[in-house]
Design an enzyme around this catalytic site. Structure first.
Site, PDB file in Angstrom:
ATOM      1  N   GLU A 103       0.873  -1.191   0.119  1.00 25.05           N
ATOM      2  CA  GLU A 103       0.074  -0.062  -0.105  1.00 25.05           C
ATOM      3  C   GLU A 103       0.763   1.385  -0.047  1.00 25.05           C
ATOM      4  O   GLU A 103       0.608   2.015   0.735  1.00 25.05           O
ATOM      5  CB  GLU A 103      -0.924   0.002   1.163  1.00 25.05           C
ATOM      6  CG  GLU A 103      -1.565  -1.346   1.378  1.00 25.05           C
ATOM      7  CD  GLU A 103      -2.802  -1.403   2.428  1.00 25.05           C
ATOM      8  OE1 GLU A 103      -2.712  -0.853   3.531  1.00 25.05           O
ATOM      9  OE2 GLU A 103      -3.877  -1.757   2.165  1.00 25.05           O
ATOM     10  N   CYS A 155     -11.053  -0.644   6.418  1.00 24.86           N
ATOM     11  CA  CYS A 155     -10.850   0.610   6.883  1.00 24.86           C
ATOM     12  C   CYS A 155     -11.616   1.760   5.799  1.00 24.86           C
ATOM     13  O   CYS A 155     -12.056   2.757   6.450  1.00 24.86           O
ATOM     14  CB  CYS A 155      -9.507   0.869   6.791  1.00 24.86           C
ATOM     15  SG  CYS A 155      -8.537   0.404   5.240  1.00 24.86           S
TER      16      CYS A 155
HETATM   17 ZN   LIG Z   1      -8.820   2.084   3.759  1.00 27.61          ZN
END
Ligand SMILES: [Zn+2]
Length: 701
Positions: free
Chosen positions: A338, A429
């Site tokens: 990420e 998230c």
């Molecule tokens: Zn996220």
């Protein structure tokens, strides 16, 4: 009290209608020079945003709470609190999905009372309170299953801070608690948060007897600042700064053996702990963490007046917006960890652009504006709001993107195993983050400093703004982003001189971004204009705002006209993935070609230089959009090549370590192009009609 602090306190008082004074907000302390007009003082009636905010309230928030129930996220609190039997279920950061949605629900309650939701929150909060240990510690993965600790949770408290998310979870608890207190005046969750924050302040620090450390995932820093603002307790601000200062100061990170899932944290750049934050010049590592860290740094700069903090966060911003940001305002080029890529590494098909990172960009850029008064930050914020963030949730509020790439071949499963939107994720998230961002949008429309009223965003509605000379009512009428006409009706309670500053977006001044990362091929012929009470006024520009200083009276109007012709944008030549491509924008919206409007194929589409694009309103398409139509050309699918080998057509990127390499799109030399009609839709609205091809960038021919 005077200045921004007074305004902030006024906002609190406004929220509580005087019934619940803040427990002791910091008085006379240093703060941001510019204060946003809180969203509780702004009623949004906008045809574009109001339905999205309402869908978030009625669909998304209940949907996420239901998912949190189904997946054991809420039970985890009950188990930790001894209210039910069982073992902790899920990932060690799952508590935050509940916290973030409480935050979103609270914002929603501030604008729209809802007794059912209010009671529901009371029930969830009772479980959270039960899960808190007597000294304030709150981390259900340990408390619920102390004898069966999952990987990533240290043997003892705080012993694996780089990966445990103990402090990250705490941060989201604080943000939820501050929001819930502001919304309801109830201290139930706030007391839990303060007890936890006091424990953190007793535990961490440089003083003898305290622990040294910092969280692997930033978040607690900006959250501690929120508690400081609410309570005036300086320990919280000091702790926020301490955590930031500790990064990269020679604390060695635990090293995990190769193949271990936590080996990705052996590399300190992943968590921005490779050098002290004040020395970091390049945005590296996990993109969401960087934006939360930068937001915390901006807070520290504002609240302490530390110039070095401002310089450092500004350098990071220049790197991101100058070299690492996509056209949609999204960031994070790589699925792998990420992460940010190298400078100018912005792959389209395999780009990551996590929804949370886009939301982090909005948080960060708003803070930079509040520090400097420069509209360029709001230009970035607007870009990410209308494009990179809004794409993250479906129009009906039930489906989500985690990554938000600028290209799809309809097969590559970029979205955690899917080539389209998903109802939920194991790591969830993004949905919770969306749920708290949307209801806060009204808080981004106006701001003030001294006797200056900033009009930052063009969103229809009504606001009451406190200026030194008295309250000013502002009514904004507009069909933005579809139409560039904005009318502001200014109604001061008593007449007097003050200044209205209207942001003239960079896109309306020939600059898509305040760096050289993107530029328009041709600067627009039309220019923005402003009329006051029907009479044209000269554009007195300062920091990207048109200044109008005069004596205002009830009934005064300001008409802003922003040129809405479609614009062709190109990337900096160093962005190899965009070389030979052109994208199209209209107003603040980035457009894309999607399969269903283009015979199923978009990857071979080319936009001739002189192709005229026509704006057409389609009321029944995708919730009502303006599409752009024109004559394009198209290459045969076989002539569309991937310049980088190794990407299987049906590859999945659901595993962080299993990401495919970057992939550039190229046209086979000499490939014939045939005329074809072209339809472009707003990027945020794609992926509602099946798993299809989509491209923001079209070949330039
Ligand atoms: Zn996220």
């Amino acid at each position: 009290m005077n200045g921004p602090r007074a305004a902030a306190a006024a906002a609190l008082i406004l929220t509580f209608a005087g019934a619940f004074p803040p427990p002791g907000a910091a008085q006379g302390a240093r703060d941001y020079p510019i204060t946003p007009v809180p969203f509780t003082a702004v009623k949004v009636t906008d045809a574009f945003w109001a339905p999205r905010i309402e869908t978030n309230r009625t669909v998304t928030i209940p949907t996420i709470f239901r998912k949190c129930e189904e997946t054991g996220r809420i039970d985890n609190f009950a188990i930790a609190g001894g209210l039910m039997k069982g073992e902790y279920k899920g990932e060690r950061y799952n508590d935050t999905d509940v916290y973030k949605t409480i935050e979103g629900a609270s914002y929603s309650l501030m604008v729209r009372p809802d007794p059912v939701l209010d009671r529901y929150l009371d029930g969830v909060i009772a479980k959270i309170a039960a899960a808190q240990e007597p000294d304030g510690y709150l981390y259900t993965p340990r408390t619920a299953s102390p004898l069966k600790l999952q990987p990533g949770i240290g043997e003892t408290r705080w012993s694996e801070l780089a990966i445990s998310h103990e402090l990250y979870n705490a941060g989201h608890l604080y943000e939820a608690a501050a929001a819930h207190f502001q919304a309801t005046g109830k201290r139930t969750l706030l007391d839990v948060a303060l007890k936890n924050a006091d424990l953190a302040a007793r535990t961490f620090g440089r003083e003898a007897g305290k622990r040294e450390g910092f969280p692997g995932h930033q978040e607690i820093e900006l959250a501690l600042v929120k508690l400081y603002r609410l309570t005036g307790k300086k320990d919280y601000l000091d702790l926020a700064k301490y955590f930031l200062d500790q990064r990269g100061r020679g604390l060695t990170l635990r090293q995990y053996p190769p193949g271990n899932r936590f080996a990705i944290y052996n590399d300190a750049t992943q968590i921005q702990a490779h050098e002290p934050v004040l020395e970091q010049e390049e945005a590296v590592g996990h993109a969401v963490r960087l934006t939360y860290m930068a937001s915390g740094m901006a807070d520290v700069a504002a609240l302490t007046g530390d110039r070095a903090y401002f310089e450092a966060v500004r350098r990071l911003w220049e790197n991101v917006v100058g070299k690492k940001m996509y056209l949609t305002g999204g960031i994070g080029a790589r699925h792998d960890r990420e992460r940010f890529g190298e400078s100018y590494e912005l792959p389209n098909l395999t780009g990551y652009l996590e929804t949370c990172a886009s939301i982090g960009m909005a948080f960060w850029n708003q803070r930079m504006f509040l520090l400097t008064g420069e509209a360029g930050y709001l230009d970035v914020m607007e870009r990410v709001m209308y494009n990179g963030i809004l794409s993250g949730v479906s129009l009906d509020g039930t489906l989500f993107f985690y990554p938000n790439p600028l290209e799809s071949d309809g097969r590559y499963r970029f979205n955690k195993g899917r080539a389209g939107r998903a109802p939920w994720f194991g790591v969830a998230c993004c949905p919770g983050n969306i749920s708290r961002f949307l209801p806060s949008v009204p808080g981004y429309v106006y701001a003030t400093t001294g006797d200056i009223l900033y009009v930052d965003m063009f969103i229809a509605g009504e606001a009451r703004v406190a200026l030194p000379g008295g309250t000013v009512g502002v009514r904004q009428e507009t069909r933005y982003p579809w139409d560039g006409a904005v009318r502001l009706a200014i109604a001061p309670e008593k007449g007097g001189e003050f200044e209205v500053r209207v942001r003239i977006p960079g896109w309306a001044r020939g600059r898509p971004v305040p760096t050289d990362l993107y530029r328009y091929e041709v600067s627009g012929a039309a220019e923005a204009s402003i009329r006051v009470n029907g009479k044209a006024v000269p554009m007195d520009m300062d920091k990207g705002f048109a200044r109008i200083r005069r004596t205002w009276e009830k009934g005064d109007t300001v008409d802003v006209l922003l040129p809405m012709e479609p614009r062709r944008v190109v990337a900096h030549p160093a962005v190899k993935d965009d070389e030979g491509f052109v994208a199209v924008e209209r107003g603040p919206l980035v457009y894309c070609a999607e399969g269903p409007d283009n015979d199923g194929r978009t990857l071979g589409l080319a936009l001739p230089e002189k192709a005229a694009l026509k704006a057409e309103e389609k009321k029944d398409l995708l919730g009502g959009v303006i599409v752009l139509t024109g004559n394009a050309r198209a290459a045969d699918p076989a002539a569309v090549l991937r310049a980088v080998e190794g990407l299987a057509a049906d590859a999945a990127a659901d595993d962080e370590e299993d990401a495919p390499p970057a992939s550039m799109r190229r046209l086979a030399p000499g490939a014939p192009l045939r005329p074809r009609p072209l339809v472009l839709i707003p990027y945020y609205a794609w992926a509602h009609r099946g798993e299809t091809e989509m491209s923001v960038w079209l070949f330039k021919k």
